[in-house]
Design an enzyme around this catalytic site. Structure first.
Site, PDB file in Angstrom:
ATOM      1  N   ASP A   1       0.846  -1.198   0.000  1.00 23.92           N
ATOM      2  CA  ASP A   1       0.000   0.000   0.000  1.00 23.92           C
ATOM      3  C   ASP A   1       0.880   1.246   0.000  1.00 23.92           C
ATOM      4  OD1 ASP A   1      -1.992   1.937   0.413  1.00 23.92           O
ATOM      5  OD2 ASP A   1      -3.160   0.586   1.669  1.00 23.92           O
TER       6      ASP A   1
ATOM      7  N   HIS B   1      -0.473   4.479   0.144  1.00 20.41           N
ATOM      8  CA  HIS B   1      -1.230   5.641   0.615  1.00 20.41           C
ATOM      9  C   HIS B   1      -0.706   6.102   1.974  1.00 20.41           C
ATOM     10  CE1 HIS B   1      -3.872   3.556  -2.252  1.00 20.41           C
ATOM     11  NE2 HIS B   1      -4.220   4.778  -2.599  1.00 20.41           N
TER      12      HIS B   1
ATOM     13  N   SER C   1      -4.571  -4.495   2.127  1.00 18.79           N
ATOM     14  CA  SER C   1      -3.905  -4.067   3.363  1.00 18.79           C
ATOM     15  C   SER C   1      -4.501  -4.758   4.581  1.00 18.79           C
ATOM     16  CB  SER C   1      -4.024  -2.549   3.526  1.00 18.79           C
ATOM     17  OG  SER C   1      -3.413  -1.887   2.458  1.00 18.79           O
TER      18      SER C   1
END
Length: 201
Positions: free
Chosen positions: A6, A8, A59
């Site tokens: 991930d 982000h 995630s």
């Protein structure tokens, strides 16, 4: 850290700033961080808390993996879970059972200070965890009581059924070709704007 797989980091960064503004020392490992690196750094600095962030669905599985590794390696450090795809239900049903230490779902950055403060306080921690465990037990009981509401059908039988609607040809346009609506006054679009998402935000 944002977990492996991930990239982000906006939510993670906001949480870091909020905690730092409240006198917590934050070690930000960045994004795409594998479990081994997170736990190695936590041991190196003797971290009081470990925070995992994630925005995409994979995630969630990676967070379960991190919790399992913490259990395997004998950690007792509280684990904080946050991110858009995370939830109290997933934390209670999937992540918390993988780790005997405290696992806390943090709704958003504004709650992180209260949760972190309670977990590092010898006075507040026992009652906080007792309430948390009771809450998670209720969530797990609700999830266990749910029954799937879909009805299963035989695939071959479905294929043999006639289509529910007979296909109909699309009507021809009254005037074929490309139509340019320019110049078009923006004021004319205002009545068609749905402002609800803006007001909700």
């Amino acid at each position: 850290a944002t977990v492996k797989g991930d990239v982000h980091d906006i939510g993670k960064n906001i949480v870091g700033v909020v905690l730092q503004c409240n006198n917590f020392e934050v070690i930000d490992l960045g994004v795409m961080v594998p479990a081994a690196k997170i736990l190695e750094k936590a041991r190196e600095v003797n971290a009081d808390l470990i925070g995992l962030s994630g925005l995409i669905t994979p995630s969630l599985d990676e967070m379960v993996h991190v919790a399992s590794e913490m259990q395997r390696l004998g950690f007792t450090t509280p684990l904080l879970i946050g991110g858009a795809t995370t939830s109290k239900a997933h934390t209670a049903v999937k992540i918390a059972p993988a780790y005997e230490g405290p696992v806390v779902y943090v709704t958003d950055a504004s709650r992180s200070v209260g949760v972190a403060s309670a977990l590092v306080s010898e006075a507040q921690r026992p009652s906080f965890l007792e309430t948390l465990q009771a809450d998670y037990a209720q969530v797990r009981a609700r999830q266990a009581g749910r029954r799937p509401n879909q009805r299963w059908h035989d695939f071959e039988a479905l294929k043999a059924m006639p289509p529910p609607l007979a296909p109909a040809p699309a009507p021809a346009p009254r005037q074929p070709g490309v139509h340019v609506l320019a110049p078009y006054p923006l004021e004319g679009l205002v009545p068609y704007i749905d402002w609800t998402p803006f007001f909700m935000t």
